[in-house]
Design a protein around this motif. Structure first.
Motif, mmCIF file in Angstrom:
data_model
loop_
_atom_site.group_PDB
_atom_site.id
_atom_site.type_symbol
_atom_site.label_atom_id
_atom_site.label_comp_id
_atom_site.label_asym_id
_atom_site.label_seq_id
_atom_site.Cartn_x
_atom_site.Cartn_y
_atom_site.Cartn_z
ATOM 1 N N LEU A 169 2.420 1.637 -3.436
ATOM 2 C CA LEU A 169 1.415 2.095 -4.395
ATOM 3 C C LEU A 169 1.079 3.563 -4.158
ATOM 4 O O LEU A 169 0.849 4.322 -5.115
ATOM 5 C CB LEU A 169 0.140 1.245 -4.291
ATOM 6 C CG LEU A 169 0.253 -0.193 -4.808
ATOM 7 C CD1 LEU A 169 -1.013 -0.987 -4.463
ATOM 8 C CD2 LEU A 169 0.481 -0.217 -6.314
ATOM 9 N N SER A 170 1.037 3.981 -2.903
ATOM 10 C CA SER A 170 0.754 5.395 -2.616
ATOM 11 C C SER A 170 1.814 6.289 -3.224
ATOM 12 O O SER A 170 1.528 7.407 -3.685
ATOM 13 C CB SER A 170 0.693 5.623 -1.103
ATOM 14 O OG SER A 170 -0.368 4.879 -0.539
ATOM 15 N N ILE B 38 0.837 -1.195 0.000
ATOM 16 C CA ILE B 38 0.000 0.000 0.000
ATOM 17 C C ILE B 38 0.876 1.249 0.000
ATOM 18 O O ILE B 38 0.615 2.220 -0.725
ATOM 19 C CB ILE B 38 -0.959 -0.013 1.200
ATOM 20 C CG1 ILE B 38 -1.997 -1.134 1.030
ATOM 21 C CG2 ILE B 38 -1.665 1.330 1.351
ATOM 22 C CD1 ILE B 38 -2.895 -1.308 2.235
ATOM 23 N N SER B 39 1.930 1.217 0.798
ATOM 24 C CA SER B 39 2.824 2.375 0.861
ATOM 25 C C SER B 39 3.510 2.605 -0.473
ATOM 26 O O SER B 39 3.644 3.753 -0.947
ATOM 27 C CB SER B 39 3.875 2.154 1.961
ATOM 28 O OG SER B 39 3.250 2.047 3.214
ATOM 29 N N THR C 195 -8.432 6.077 0.070
ATOM 30 C CA THR C 195 -8.427 4.623 0.263
ATOM 31 C C THR C 195 -9.833 4.166 0.662
ATOM 32 O O THR C 195 -10.454 4.750 1.564
ATOM 33 C CB THR C 195 -7.443 4.220 1.361
ATOM 34 O OG1 THR C 195 -6.150 4.737 1.028
ATOM 35 C CG2 THR C 195 -7.381 2.709 1.478
ATOM 36 N N TYR D 167 -1.634 7.150 5.259
ATOM 37 C CA TYR D 167 -0.763 7.887 4.347
ATOM 38 C C TYR D 167 -1.353 7.949 2.935
ATOM 39 O O TYR D 167 -1.181 8.928 2.220
ATOM 40 C CB TYR D 167 0.626 7.223 4.321
ATOM 41 C CG TYR D 167 1.563 7.811 3.304
ATOM 42 C CD1 TYR D 167 2.177 9.055 3.500
ATOM 43 C CD2 TYR D 167 1.850 7.117 2.125
ATOM 44 C CE1 TYR D 167 3.040 9.582 2.553
ATOM 45 C CE2 TYR D 167 2.696 7.632 1.167
ATOM 46 C CZ TYR D 167 3.293 8.861 1.384
ATOM 47 O OH TYR D 167 4.141 9.385 0.437
ATOM 48 N N ALA D 168 -2.036 6.865 2.561
ATOM 49 C CA ALA D 168 -2.579 6.787 1.198
ATOM 50 C C ALA D 168 -3.730 7.782 1.022
ATOM 51 O O ALA D 168 -4.371 8.218 1.985
ATOM 52 C CB ALA D 168 -3.075 5.383 0.905
ATOM 53 N N MET E 283 -7.480 4.217 -4.262
ATOM 54 C CA MET E 283 -6.990 2.872 -3.962
ATOM 55 C C MET E 283 -8.076 2.130 -3.190
ATOM 56 O O MET E 283 -8.545 2.585 -2.145
ATOM 57 C CB MET E 283 -5.704 2.920 -3.145
ATOM 58 C CG MET E 283 -5.051 1.549 -2.988
ATOM 59 S SD MET E 283 -3.600 1.596 -1.919
ATOM 60 C CE MET E 283 -2.617 2.841 -2.737
ATOM 61 N N LYS F 271 1.241 7.467 -6.751
ATOM 62 C CA LYS F 271 0.208 8.486 -6.905
ATOM 63 C C LYS F 271 -1.035 8.015 -7.705
ATOM 64 O O LYS F 271 -1.415 8.632 -8.705
ATOM 65 C CB LYS F 271 0.789 9.747 -7.537
ATOM 66 C CG LYS F 271 1.901 10.385 -6.724
ATOM 67 C CD LYS F 271 2.314 11.709 -7.287
ATOM 68 C CE LYS F 271 3.460 12.301 -6.441
ATOM 69 N NZ LYS F 271 3.075 12.495 -5.042
ATOM 70 N N ALA G 179 -0.075 2.955 6.744
ATOM 71 C CA ALA G 179 -0.042 2.949 5.281
ATOM 72 C C ALA G 179 -1.372 3.450 4.723
ATOM 73 O O ALA G 179 -1.405 4.237 3.760
ATOM 74 C CB ALA G 179 0.252 1.535 4.768
ATOM 75 N N VAL G 180 -2.479 3.014 5.326
ATOM 76 C CA VAL G 180 -3.788 3.467 4.865
ATOM 77 C C VAL G 180 -3.967 4.954 5.140
ATOM 78 O O VAL G 180 -4.527 5.691 4.324
ATOM 79 C CB VAL G 180 -4.902 2.633 5.540
ATOM 80 C CG1 VAL G 180 -6.270 3.238 5.281
ATOM 81 C CG2 VAL G 180 -4.857 1.197 5.060
#
Length: 825
Positions: A87-88, A84-85, A162, A158-159, A95, A91, A155-156
């Motif tokens: 993929l974030s 997830i991190s 989501t 930060y994304a 997600m 950009k 991670a979520v």
């Protein structure tokens, strides 16, 4: 009543009307066999669509390759957090984590470290040592490294945008005894129920109800931008064709995962979702749904697929950032043994994340299958139209024309629905009119075929019945008529006439049976009054029953008696055979003379012989067609007598001119005998011998024409004489061979004609006797008084003719009637 009810039940209009209503009910109530075929038609058409739309969706799939590269599932959540991190950092615009984490991860190592830290803080020995802080810091770092849930939450958090899943459990609310209160953070991701409207069901049935919800655990869920359910809608045949965009749970509507993802991609949120009566609106985009907010999903037809990468490739940093930039990234499992797969309209197996991707693509590209609100009205109107056509048009046209017209209508309807589906995505149920047309036309064809066969059968039985009725076989005619529908107008008329015929024969009970049978189809003319009259009369002997003198009893009944088809009007007199009647042929309204032979005057052991001889002789006589011979129209027998219908003669018997006071002039007498001789010559040439030529059998018509009657009857009567030897008739005109019982041919008729000529010229008979025995002896052996002695004025030529005709021996007698004619002329 039975006939009327049967006729109504099996009429084309009633059956087609009922069939139309049944098809309508099956269509509106979604009768499963019909709905199943509609589903298969939908699937077939959906598979024909080829979509070239590009969807900004990438699926990061946890597949077999990922398991091989990373290790056995389940993985530590840190692996998910790392992806997830990563993929974030690429950009993506949205997600969607299509993985449900209902609770925290079980981590025994982390729990042990936490316990050690607590123990260090409480240990008085280490409390004053500086090394305790260093050790606690190290343990804290280790705990942080082992806390996969914290890493996942971070991670979520930060994304950007989501979306996490929620799963609702189907069932009846409260049935399991649990009634937990929904947390506020979950309710925050729902909508208030739309205002009640008459088109949307207010009471959710068990098949659309949910007993509970399984959501991502709170700490993680609070960091997500949106929550959406991942429930799919599976039809009765096990195929996924739609997805519920909103789920009604405890009075609030929860959006689907796909709807939340699409809303985020369109820079919107749950507040931009506006539920309508039969659709949803999001950021000015209409999403067509049914009354329960289920959206039909177009899975793309043949050859369509979304871009996808393996989870392990992303984990190992083996995918370019451009693959995910500004796109929707969906992370989910695709391994069959790890996640459930569904059959869809175009694919035998799709998992949840792929179904979600299909729904998101439909929303973004505005490519939908839908059932517009007018579809129901149009479907009903089309079914009704086809039903009306079957009821009013098909019975009035030829089967081939009806089939052609219906085929054109059906092809037009099918093409119309296919075009709407392929071009606009409008789904109309196409098969209901097809079912109605096929079933209705099959019944109409069968009904018409049955009617034609019935008409053929009716006509055949009518013809047979009429033939039997004409021959007087009324009971057999009744059997044939009974095979015809009694409510048929022409058949009822036949029954009515048959009843009259039974009445004419005084068979009143049988007439009652016929009229009672007719009442099954309702009243007709005066049959009820006739039934009442016949009940009073009762059954009496047949009209052909003879009285002691052999004549028909004529009394005042309801109708005139008959012999065969002939009505008996009155008695004309007694003849050698029996009674002579004036009759009428009802078919051509012609009056006839009917001579009868009563079987009561015949010895029982000779009855069959007499019957056979009568019919044979009558047949032979009936073949004669000569101006001077009485025409025989018909012959038959009925009960205890035989009858012969012949030409009715308006004139007098020649015997009236055999008296001395009324003798003809010689020329007139010779002309009369010549006419009789011409008739005999014609008959003899056709093999018919009269055997009873006498003045009583010669009729002088009013117009002067001469008619010879009773051909062939003497032979029958001679065979019917009784054992006492009494001969019916007068033997004065017999030939010697007849008296002796020898073989008789046409020369016997010439002898009798000579006797008659002698009497016409003289007024006396040539052979006389006190009794029959002496008379017969005189005929066979004695000579007669010469004609000049009894009639001096008669020319000698007449005497010569008489001599030639009265010779005892046949071989010496004048040879033929033609020579008699020649001699006279």
């Amino acid at each position: 009543m039975k006939y009327r009810l049967k006729k109504i039940i099996f009429t084309n209009w009633l059956v087609c009307t009922i069939l139309t209503l049944v098809i309508l009910a099956g269509m509106l109530l979604e009768f499963y066999p019909m709905q199943f075929l509609e589903y298969k038609t939908f699937d077939f058409l959906a598979g024909l669509r080829r979509r070239n739309d590009v969807a900004p969706i990438v699926i990061v799939k946890i597949d077999e390759k990922s398991i091989q590269d990373i290790g056995t599932w389940p993985w530590p959540r840190s692996y998910i957090a790392d992806v997830i991190s990563r993929l974030s950092g690429y950009k993506p615009k949205v997600m969607g984590i299509h993985l449900l984490f209902p609770g925290r991860e079980l981590n025994p190592g982390l729990a042990e470290i936490q316990n050690v830290r607590k123990a260090l803080r409480k240990d008085p020995f280490l409390k004053k040592r500086k090394s305790r802080h260093k050790i606690d810091k190290m343990l804290a770092k280790a705990a942080n490294n082992l806390d996969d849930d914290a890493r996942l939450t971070a991670a979520v958090n930060y994304a950007v945008n989501t979306v996490l899943p929620v799963q609702f459990t189907p069932g009846v609310p409260g049935k399991d005894g649990k009634s937990s209160v929904l947390p506020a953070w979950l309710i925050r991701h729902s909508l208030a129920s739309p205002k009640a409207n008459p088109q949307r069901p207010q009471n959710v049935t068990a098949s659309f109800a949910f007993s509970g919800a399984v959501a991502t655990y709170e700490d993680l869920a609070r960091k997500a931008a949106a929550l959406g359910h991942t429930n799919v809608s599976v039809d009765r045949d096990g195929t996924v064709r739609s997805m519920p965009m909103l789920i009604d749970y405890r009075g609030r509507y929860y959006p689907s995962f796909a709807l939340q993802v699409a809303a985020k991609y369109l820079r919107g949120g749950l507040g931009d979702v506006q539920p309508g009566d039969a659709d949803l609106t999001i950021k000015n985009r209409d999403i067509p749904t049914d009354s329960r907010y289920r959206m039909l999903v177009d899975f793309g037809g043949k050859g369509s697929a979304f871009e996808s990468v393996s989870f392990s490739d992303v984990y190992q940093n083996g995918v370019s950032a451009d693959t995910f930039k500004n796109k929707i990234v969906l992370v989910g499992t695709t391994i069959p043994w790890l996640t459930r797969s569904y059959r869809t309209t175009t694919h035998p197996e799709l998992n949840g994340v792929e179904i979600t991707a299909g729904a998101v693509e439909n929303i973004l590209n505005r490519k939908h299958f839908s059932r517009p609100t007018w579809a129901y009205v149009l479907e009903i109107l089309v079914v009704v139209y086809f039903g009306l056509f079957l009821v009013f048009v098909i019975p009035r046209v030829k089967p081939r024309d009806g089939a052609l017209i219906l085929s054109i209508f059906l092809i037009t309807w099918i093409c119309f629905t296919v075009v709407l589906f392929m071009v606009f995505g409008y789904w109309l149920r196409v098969l209901a009119p097809v079912f109605l047309t096929v079933l209705g036309y099959v019944f109409a064809g069968f009904h018409r075929f049955a009617e034609e066969k019935q008409l053929e059968s009716i006509e055949l039985n009518k013809m047979l019945g009429l033939s039997l009725q004409d021959r007087g076989m009324l009971d057999m005619a009744f059997e044939k008529y009974q095979k015809c529908p009694v409510d048929n107008a022409s058949v009822r008329e036949l029954f009515y006439n048959l009843g009259h015929d039974f009445e004419r024969k005084r068979m009143f009970n049988r007439a009652q049976v016929v009229y009672t049978h007719m009442l099954k189809a309702g009243r007709y003319r005066d049959i009820q009054q006739r039934i009442e009259t016949l009940k009073k009369l009762g059954e009496i002997p047949s009209p052909t029953s003879a009285s002691q003198n052999g004549s028909i009893v004529l009394d005042n009944g309801t109708t005139k008696p008959t012999l065969g088809r002939y009505e008996i009007l009155e008695e004309l007199g007694q003849g050698a055979m029996g009674t002579v009647y004036l009759g009428r042929d009802p078919k051509i309204n012609r009056e006839v003379a009917i001579k009868t032979l009563s079987y009561s005057n015949v010895e029982e052991h000779k009855l069959e012989e007499i019957k056979e001889r009568f019919l044979r002789e009558a047949e032979a006589a009936g073949k004669l067609s000569h101006p001077n011979i009485v025409t025989i129209y018909d012959v038959g027998e009925e009960h205890d007598m035989a009858y012969m219908a012949m030409e009715l003669l308006m004139g007098t018997e020649l015997s009236e001119r055999c008296r001395k006071s009324k003798l003809f002039p010689v020329k007139k007498a010779l002309k009369t005998v010549s006419a009789v001789a011409e008739a005999l010559d014609y008959a003899h040439s056709n093999g018919v011998v009269h055997r009873d030529i006498k003045p009583e059998n010669i009729i002088l018509m009013e117009d002067g024409q001469v008619k010879v009657a009773d051909f062939g009857i003497a032979r029958v009567m001679s065979a019917s004489q009784t054992e006492t030897g009494v001969i019916v008739g007068t033997p004065n005109y017999m030939s010697p061979e007849q008296v002796e019982g020898s073989h008789v041919d046409g020369r016997a008729d010439l002898f009798s004609l000579g006797v008659m000529l002698y009497e016409l010229l003289s007024g006396e008979k040539p052979f006389k006797g006190d009794n029959i025995a002496n008379l017969m002896y005189a005929i066979a052996n004695s000579s007669y008084t010469p004609l000049p002695e009894v009639a001096p004025r008669v020319p000698e030529c007449c005497n010569r003719i008489v001599k030639k005709m009265l010779i005892k021996k046949p071989e010496k007698r004048i040879k033929s009637a033609a020579k008699v004619v020649k001699s006279i002329h």
